[in-house]
Scaffold this active site. Structure first.
Site, PDB file in Angstrom:
ATOM      1  CG  ASP A   1      -2.160   5.646   4.597  1.00 36.88           C
ATOM      2  OD1 ASP A   1      -2.749   4.678   4.079  1.00 36.88           O
ATOM      3  OD2 ASP A   1      -1.042   5.557   5.148  1.00 36.88           O
ATOM      4  CD  GLU A   2      -3.564   2.448   7.780  1.00 37.42           C
ATOM      5  OE1 GLU A   2      -4.607   1.777   7.689  1.00 37.42           O
ATOM      6  OE2 GLU A   2      -2.435   1.939   7.831  1.00 37.42           O
TER       7      GLU A   2
ATOM      8  NE  ARG B   1      -0.492  -7.061  11.285  1.00 31.56           N
ATOM      9  CZ  ARG B   1      -0.565  -6.304  10.193  1.00 31.56           C
ATOM     10  NH1 ARG B   1       0.398  -5.431   9.931  1.00 31.56           N
ATOM     11  NH2 ARG B   1      -1.577  -6.412   9.369  1.00 31.56           N
TER      12      ARG B   1
ATOM     13  CD  GLN C   1      -4.785  -4.479   7.736  1.00 33.67           C
ATOM     14  OE1 GLN C   1      -3.878  -4.239   8.522  1.00 33.67           O
ATOM     15  NE2 GLN C   1      -4.589  -4.508   6.422  1.00 33.67           N
TER      16      GLN C   1
ATOM     17  CE  LYS D   1      -1.096   1.616   3.804  1.00 34.83           C
ATOM     18  NZ  LYS D   1      -1.554   1.900   5.170  1.00 34.83           N
ATOM     19  CB  THR D   2       3.698   2.386   2.130  1.00 32.94           C
ATOM     20  OG1 THR D   2       3.002   2.103   3.343  1.00 32.94           O
ATOM     21  CG2 THR D   2       4.513   3.656   2.304  1.00 32.94           C
TER      22      THR D   2
END
Length: 753
Positions: A223-224, A608, A254, A32-33
């Site tokens: 973002d997020e 994770r 998430q 994503k980043t």
């Protein structure tokens, strides 16, 4: 354009889609980043002025990382992008525009401590009960109102809010909110929530300001987005209304911050706000093995409220996911610690390759103690070590002073906590007089009326009487009985229980976990001294080298709550405490929305892991001072068993399978209620032992090696060694379901078979 060649086709299409509303649904580990970074760089390459780009993040770290990446691609002009957290960006705007809403441009920003200090003063001035109007609860209530854009006037006239406050006995909350807002305004100050709340007011009441920033920010990225609240949603929607070039990035799977005010509906309903929306789904997970991704998918598919996506991995298939069952929470910690030692030795790994994730902070105790016993270095991520938390140090301060009344640091710590009218002035007087008369502090405090007259004498004498009453129990009661009495009679438990905020609940749970640990210590059969002094000694030995650790040593096992783990990744992950009422939390079981958030939290924990994932639970756990049988989490049943390694073990000695005939009727019924995993593992799961109907402790004075015995908790076993002299003979017994244990015979309750 060479940097775009580094993206897969879907990532590249998302980065090149620059006009109109866009939603990028980014699965865990999907890059994503990189996509967000390259998209902004692509905008600049196309000739967009960086001053016209607004990029909103949730952490300063994320903003810094993205800015550095973009600058490396697009050059120094990228530094002109308006990039930062919601609060930093809108504080910047308010500095320019604040006078329009009656604030000076150099307004003060109150941090949490400033806000609490002001609220304490208001509560005191209004002569309100500071336990009922706990400052953390009040601040959270005001914060929630602001994040939902509820002003003081709206708060006061909202019938539902007022009914809730009055039914809770807090009818004065509206007055506190009003006075707090007035005081902040008069001081030219805004608290953290005001930075968004006042921005909404500014944009709503001043169309010329809204027009200015709508035309300035031609391209907006968030973002997020799944973590945005109602206040943030409104600001972004207003600013994007002219150009409609808004791109939001996130993953509904998430969304785990509802307790902070995050609204998952913002991302679920984004298409309703922008019917012409372009949607790109980043579904390839580059982080985890195929088995880990498959496990995550099999869990999250059970949520009804979600944006459908098919996350996949082209990495190696990887190991199956191990599921470990321990007899108790302490044994769970022991198994995890031993697993880390074994994995390191077999695969040549570093400690930093491992992370232990848990649902609540209190769970760190058993993990920390097990890691310390094996000299495994660790770090609590985003929090304090269990024994360094204030509430734990406060209660242990009472224990220390009870055991050793000359412990002056303990005395100074707890003499006025909870508040009992012995302020700093009185304490300083005690210290000064003790110095003048060459007395120990306790000598002075215990006979305070002989040395001092006037104000504060009665409060000090009451404190001394309370401590002496605790001391009187030391010789006749075990550690738990004394500790529980101190926690209650000191007022500490009552003080913590009165704080109904999220943080307050966590502190209360931590103290209960400490008491549970003391209860387990008090029931040990391999030690003779189970008093409070011996417990304190054990704790001191466990924690003594903590301050001597190299603070810069990064080669440590990471311990953290699952909430703290979001955005991180580790080669090996242990998710512990997978039990009903713990994970999912008991508080989440009253509604589907809450349960689905717990499931998303489990999804975050799973994803994770890069190479290996281990799930564990305990069949019994001390909670609230009593040993409770635990039921495996429903989430374990939602995992497709094809991806699991079901060799359940309580420890290495118990790694053999057990026949179905060993499982009693009650336990078999419990297994039947678990149709997926439990039906497949009936033969392997050692259960908590139920004593025989005729169980009665035998005279063990004639016990010999080789004899078969039954223990009321540990089950059936064989004596393999006896050592020591009467009355302190220790027996080493191999229990069929739990492995080897050492018991002090004069305390052990054994039936010789």
């Amino acid at each position: 354009m060479s940097y775009l060649d580094k993206l897969n086709p879907t990532q590249r299409a998302a980065a090149e889609c620059t006009e109109g509303p866009l939603m990028i649904i980014a699965g865990a580990g999907s890059g994503k980043t990189r996509v967000v970074t390259y998209r902004i760089a692509h905008l600049i390459d196309k000739g967009v002025d960086p001053f016209n780009i607004l990029s909103l993040t949730f952490t300063n770290k994320a903003a810094k990382e993205m800015r550095e990446r973009i600058t490396a691609i697009a050059g120094p002009d990228a530094k002109n992008i308006w990039m930062g957290t919601f609060h930093s960006i809108f504080a910047r705007i308010l500095r320019v525009e604040a006078e329009k809403i009656g604030y000076p441009s150099n307004f003060t920003i109150y941090d949490t401590d400033d806000s609490k200090s002001l609220l304490r003063a208001i509560i005191k001035e209004q002569q309100l009960d500071d336990k009922l109007y706990n400052v953390n609860f009040v601040l959270n209530r005001i914060s929630s109102a602001k994040n939902n854009l509820i002003s003081v006037a709206e708060y006061k006239k909202n019938e539902q809010i007022q009914a809730d406050d009055f039914s809770a006995g807090r009818g004065k909350l509206k007055d506190i909110y009003e006075i707090y807002a007035q005081r902040c305004y008069k001081a030219g100050a805004m608290d953290f929530d005001d930075l968004l709340f006042k921005t909404n007011i500014l944009l709503k009441q001043h169309p010329e300001v809204l027009h200015k920033y709508q035309h300035k920010f031609k391209y907006i990225m968030v973002d997020e987005y799944q973590d945005t609240n109602f206040s943030q949603y409104n600001i972004v929607k207003r600013l994007a209304a002219v150009h409609n070039n808004i791109c939001v990035v996130g993953d509904d799977a998430q969304s785990i911050y509802a307790f902070r005010g995050a609204t998952i509906q913002n991302i679920l309903n984004f298409e309703k706000d922008y019917p012409e929306l372009n949607i790109f789904k980043l579904e390839q997970n580059y982080r985890s093995t195929q088995n880990i991704v498959n496990v995550a998918n099999s869990v999250i598919k059970n949520n009804k409220e979600q944006l459908k996506k098919d996350v996949f991995s082209e990495n190696a298939t990887g190991e199956k996911i191990k599921v470990l069952r321990a007899f108790s929470d302490n044994e769970e910690g022991k198994i995890i610690a031993e697993s880390i030692i074994q994995e390191r030795s077999v695969h040549g790994l570093n400690y930093q390759d491992f992370a232990i994730l848990y649902r609540t902070n209190a769970q760190s105790r058993s993990m920390e103690e097990s890691l310390r016993k094996l000299n495994i270095p660790y770090k609590i991520y985003g929090g304090l070590s269990f024994y360094q938390r204030k509430e734990i140090k406060d209660l242990i301060g009472y224990f220390r002073l009870t055991v050793n009344p000359n412990d002056e640091e303990a005395l100074k710590r707890i003499i006025n906590y909870p508040v009992r009218g012995i302020g700093d002035t009185t304490l300083n007087k005690i210290i000064a007089i003790a110095g003048e008369r060459n007395l120990k502090l306790w000598e002075l405090v215990s006979d305070f009326h002989l040395h001092v007259t006037g104000r504060g004498v009665e409060q000090v004498m009451n404190f001394a009487t309370m401590i002496r009453s605790f001391q009187a129990m030391l010789s006749t009661h075990n550690a738990y009985e004394v500790a529980e009495h101190i926690a209650k009679q000191s007022g500490l438990l009552r003080e913590l229980h009165a704080d109904k905020s999220i943080e307050g609940l966590s502190r209360y749970e931590n103290v209960q976990e400490l008491l549970s640990g003391i209860k387990e210590f008090s029931e040990r059969e391999d030690i003779e001294d189970r008093g409070l002094g011996q417990f304190l000694q054990d704790v001191a030995l466990l924690t003594g080298d903590e301050n001597n650790k190299d603070k810069d040593d990064k080669n440590t096992v990471s311990l953290m709550t699952i909430h703290s783990s979001k955005g991180l990744e580790f080669p090996h992950v242990f998710i512990v405490g997978l039990e009903e009422n713990l994970f999912p939390s008991q508080m989440s079981l009253s509604s589907r929305q809450d349960l689905e958030e717990e499931r998303r939290l489990f999804y975050v924990a799973i994803t994770r892991a890069e190479r290996k994932l281990t799930l564990s639970y305990a069949s019994s756990r001390y909670r609230w001072g009593s040993l409770n049988n635990c039921e495996p989490s429903r989430f374990l049943d939602e995992v497709d068993p094809r991806y699991l390694d079901l060799e359940f073990t309580a420890n290495k000695q118990a790694a053999t399978a057990y026949s179905e005939e060993r499982v009693g009727g009650k336990e078999r019924a419990e297994f039947a209620a678990k149709p997926k995993i439990m039906a497949k593992t009936t033969q392997m799961l050692p259960k908590a032992h139920t004593p025989s109907p005729d169980f009665a402790a035998s005279d063990t004075s004639q016990l010999q090696v080789g004899m078969e015995v039954e223990h009321e908790r540990f089950g059936f076993g064989k004596v393999i060694n006896l050592e020591g002299n009467k009355p302190d003979i220790k027996a080493t017994i191999f229990f069929k379901e739990l492995g080897q244990k050492q018991l002090l015979l004069k305390f052990a309750k054994l039936r010789i078979c």
